[in-house]
Design an enzyme around this catalytic site. Structure first.
Site, short mmCIF file in Angstrom:
data_model
loop_
_atom_site.label_atom_id
_atom_site.label_comp_id
_atom_site.label_asym_id
_atom_site.label_seq_id
_atom_site.Cartn_x
_atom_site.Cartn_y
_atom_site.Cartn_z
N ARG A 249 44.92 47.91 29.70
CA ARG A 249 44.67 48.87 30.79
C ARG A 249 45.31 48.44 32.11
O ARG A 249 45.36 49.21 33.06
CB ARG A 249 43.16 49.04 31.00
CG ARG A 249 42.44 49.56 29.77
CD ARG A 249 40.95 49.35 29.90
NE ARG A 249 40.59 47.94 29.93
CZ ARG A 249 39.35 47.47 30.09
NH1 ARG A 249 38.36 48.32 30.23
NH2 ARG A 249 39.10 46.18 30.11
N CYS B 202 46.73 39.76 33.42
CA CYS B 202 46.01 39.72 32.15
C CYS B 202 46.74 40.59 31.12
O CYS B 202 47.40 41.57 31.46
CB CYS B 202 44.58 40.23 32.33
SG CYS B 202 43.59 40.09 30.81
N HIS C 252 41.42 41.31 36.94
CA HIS C 252 40.84 42.66 36.94
C HIS C 252 39.37 42.60 36.56
O HIS C 252 38.96 41.76 35.76
CB HIS C 252 41.61 43.58 35.95
CG HIS C 252 41.45 43.19 34.52
ND1 HIS C 252 40.60 43.85 33.67
CD2 HIS C 252 42.00 42.20 33.78
CE1 HIS C 252 40.66 43.29 32.47
NE2 HIS C 252 41.49 42.29 32.51
N ASP D 159 45.35 42.53 29.12
CA ASP D 159 44.56 43.75 28.92
C ASP D 159 45.45 45.00 28.97
O ASP D 159 46.22 45.18 29.91
CB ASP D 159 43.48 43.82 30.01
CG ASP D 159 42.44 44.88 29.72
OD1 ASP D 159 42.82 46.07 29.60
OD2 ASP D 159 41.26 44.54 29.62
N CYS E 6 37.15 42.20 32.79
CA CYS E 6 38.07 41.38 32.00
C CYS E 6 37.32 40.77 30.81
O CYS E 6 36.34 40.03 30.99
CB CYS E 6 38.68 40.28 32.86
SG CYS E 6 39.86 39.26 31.96
#
Ligand code: CO
Length: 209
Positions: free
Chosen positions: A45, A41, A97, A43, A100
């Protein structure tokens, strides 16, 4: 974080690498032979290399919203083709994750413009597993489970490609489905089984006998 700081960080990083090995970048420039393709992803993080503890040159990375490998997404398909058939990676990882945002958005009834067709891929996963998901009372648990099921379905999408079908028959590829747990930092292996997936889908998706 500002851009000037990032450029300063880069200078520091270059110096540190050169201190370890004066020929570090000369070696890096010679070419790549990664053993793993990572589809994850976007993302901020979920930092692919950092969480796996790998160095430049070790993994080929593709990231998009909610770690999808849609059947007709030229970007993801090109990455899979290049990594599996040209670079001949030995492992393909699909890593989702918990928490998400893409998965969460797909669970809500909102018009998100250009994101609608992208999120529809996740809604398709929901529809495929509607019975199981609707039986989960807790919304938080249903959310987590959709994250996991999405990883599994993206692994199926990866397994459908000619590149992975070929590599599987040549016994040179392994497929892994993982979830990164942001709350603990740990990777959870969903034990995706490529031989089993291939057996299940081959009747419909086989591209050669
Ligand atoms: Co995400």
């Amino acid at each position: 974080m500002n851009v000037e700081q990032i450029l300063k960080n880069n200078e520091k990083w270059v110096q540190e690498r050169l201190k370890q090995s004066p020929s570090y970048f000369k070696k890096l420039a010679k070419g790549q032979a990664p053993s793993c393709l990572y589809i994850g992803c976007s993302d901020s993080r979920v930092t692919a290399e950092a969480l796996m503890g790998v160095q430049p040159g070790e993994i080929f990375v593709h990231r998009n919203i909610a770690n999808l490998a849609p059947n007709n997404d030229l970007s993801a398909l090109s990455v899979i083709n290049y990594a599996v058939s040209i670079l001949k990676v030995k492992h393909v990882v699909v890593c989702g994750h918990y928490q998400c945002g893409g998965i969460k958005a797909a669970m809500q009834a909102n018009d998100l413009g250009i994101l609608n067709p992208w999120l529809r891929n996740i809604r398709d996963v929901y529809r495929l597993h509607q019975e199981e998901l609707n039986a989960i009372q807790s919304e938080a648990k249903r959310y987590d489970r959709l994250v996991e099921l999405n990883v599994i379905e993206q692994c199926v999408n990866v397994a459908k490609t000619i590149d992975v079908q070929q590599a599987y028959l040549e016994k040179r590829i392994q497929l892994h489905g993982w979830v990164f747990d942001i709350k603990t930092g740990k990777l959870i292996d969903l034990n995706v089984n490529l031989p089993k997936i291939t057996k299940q889908i081959r009747e419909i998706y086989k591209l050669f006998s």
